[in-house]
Design a protein around this motif. Sequence first.
Motif, PDB file in Angstrom:
ATOM      1  N   UNK A  45      -8.906 -66.324  11.043  1.00 34.26           N
ATOM      2  CA  UNK A  45      -7.710 -65.075  11.061  1.00 34.26           C
ATOM      3  C   UNK A  45      -7.138 -64.920  12.307  1.00 34.26           C
ATOM      4  N   UNK A  46      -5.762 -65.012  12.488  1.00 31.63           N
ATOM      5  CA  UNK A  46      -5.160 -64.460  13.723  1.00 31.63           C
ATOM      6  C   UNK A  46      -4.316 -63.574  13.554  1.00 31.63           C
ATOM      7  N   UNK A  47      -4.436 -62.354  14.366  1.00 39.51           N
ATOM      8  CA  UNK A  47      -3.831 -61.193  14.138  1.00 39.51           C
ATOM      9  C   UNK A  47      -3.118 -60.850  15.227  1.00 39.51           C
ATOM     10  N   UNK A  48      -1.736 -60.144  15.073  1.00 40.93           N
ATOM     11  CA  UNK A  48      -0.912 -59.879  15.930  1.00 40.93           C
ATOM     12  C   UNK A  48      -1.332 -58.612  16.822  1.00 40.93           C
ATOM     13  N   UNK A  52      -1.420 -57.248  12.395  1.00 42.03           N
ATOM     14  CA  UNK A  52      -1.150 -58.012  11.084  1.00 42.03           C
ATOM     15  C   UNK A  52      -1.393 -59.333  10.959  1.00 42.03           C
ATOM     16  N   UNK A  53      -1.713 -60.044  10.120  1.00 43.61           N
ATOM     17  CA  UNK A  53      -2.205 -61.315   9.780  1.00 43.61           C
ATOM     18  C   UNK A  53      -1.199 -62.316  10.072  1.00 43.61           C
ATOM     19  N   UNK A  54      -1.335 -63.285  11.036  1.00 41.71           N
ATOM     20  CA  UNK A  54      -0.120 -64.268  11.205  1.00 41.71           C
ATOM     21  C   UNK A  54      -0.420 -65.719  10.435  1.00 41.71           C
ATOM     22  N   UNK A  55       0.649 -66.133  10.125  1.00 45.08           N
ATOM     23  CA  UNK A  55       0.374 -67.390   9.198  1.00 45.08           C
ATOM     24  C   UNK A  55       1.555 -68.414   9.962  1.00 45.08           C
ATOM     25  N   UNK A  56       1.429 -69.731   9.838  1.00 48.34           N
ATOM     26  CA  UNK A  56       2.226 -70.751  10.244  1.00 48.34           C
ATOM     27  C   UNK A  56       3.721 -70.553   9.391  1.00 48.34           C
ATOM     28  N   UNK A  57       4.625 -70.471  10.290  1.00 51.12           N
ATOM     29  CA  UNK A  57       6.025 -70.279   9.839  1.00 51.12           C
ATOM     30  C   UNK A  57       6.498 -69.035   9.955  1.00 51.12           C
ATOM     31  N   UNK A  85       3.176 -71.744  14.835  1.00 48.55           N
ATOM     32  CA  UNK A  85       2.283 -72.465  14.526  1.00 48.55           C
ATOM     33  C   UNK A  85       1.011 -72.309  15.100  1.00 48.55           C
ATOM     34  N   UNK A  86      -0.114 -71.759  14.258  1.00 50.79           N
ATOM     35  CA  UNK A  86      -1.280 -71.549  14.492  1.00 50.79           C
ATOM     36  C   UNK A  86      -2.016 -72.692  15.300  1.00 50.79           C
ATOM     37  N   UNK A  87      -2.636 -72.545  16.514  1.00 48.46           N
ATOM     38  CA  UNK A  87      -3.204 -73.578  16.804  1.00 48.46           C
ATOM     39  C   UNK A  87      -4.800 -73.071  17.404  1.00 48.46           C
TER      40      UNK A  87
END
Length: 115
Positions: A45-48, A52-57, A85-87
């Motif tokens: 899970x990537x958060x800003x 907030x949770x970030x998603x691709x797009x 895009x999350x990497x």
Amino acid sequence: MLENPPPCPKCSCEYTYEMNALVVCPECAHEWAPGEAGAEEGQRVVKDAVGNVLRDGDSVVVVKALKVKGSPSGIKAGTKVRNIRLVDGVDGHDIDCKVDGFGAMQLKSSVVKKG
């Protein structure tokens, strides 16, 4: 107490065990909470910057001015970046994107907010 703990989401080891509130993998030492969002699918899970949770797009906004190597001017706070895009990047750079005027680059999720 779980009867059959789930396999490790990182290495797929089946010999996981429960320790307090976490499930632990003896092979790769990965620890996670059972039922944690994204743990069963192996997704992180990537958060800003504000949580907030970030998603691709997604579209994000840069929250602080960033210096760019090789450029006389950096990226200004408030710059909008679309279609991220999350990497699994290097040194915490977990967003791959194109910034207008700079081209393709990677950003840290801690310097952007969803917008």
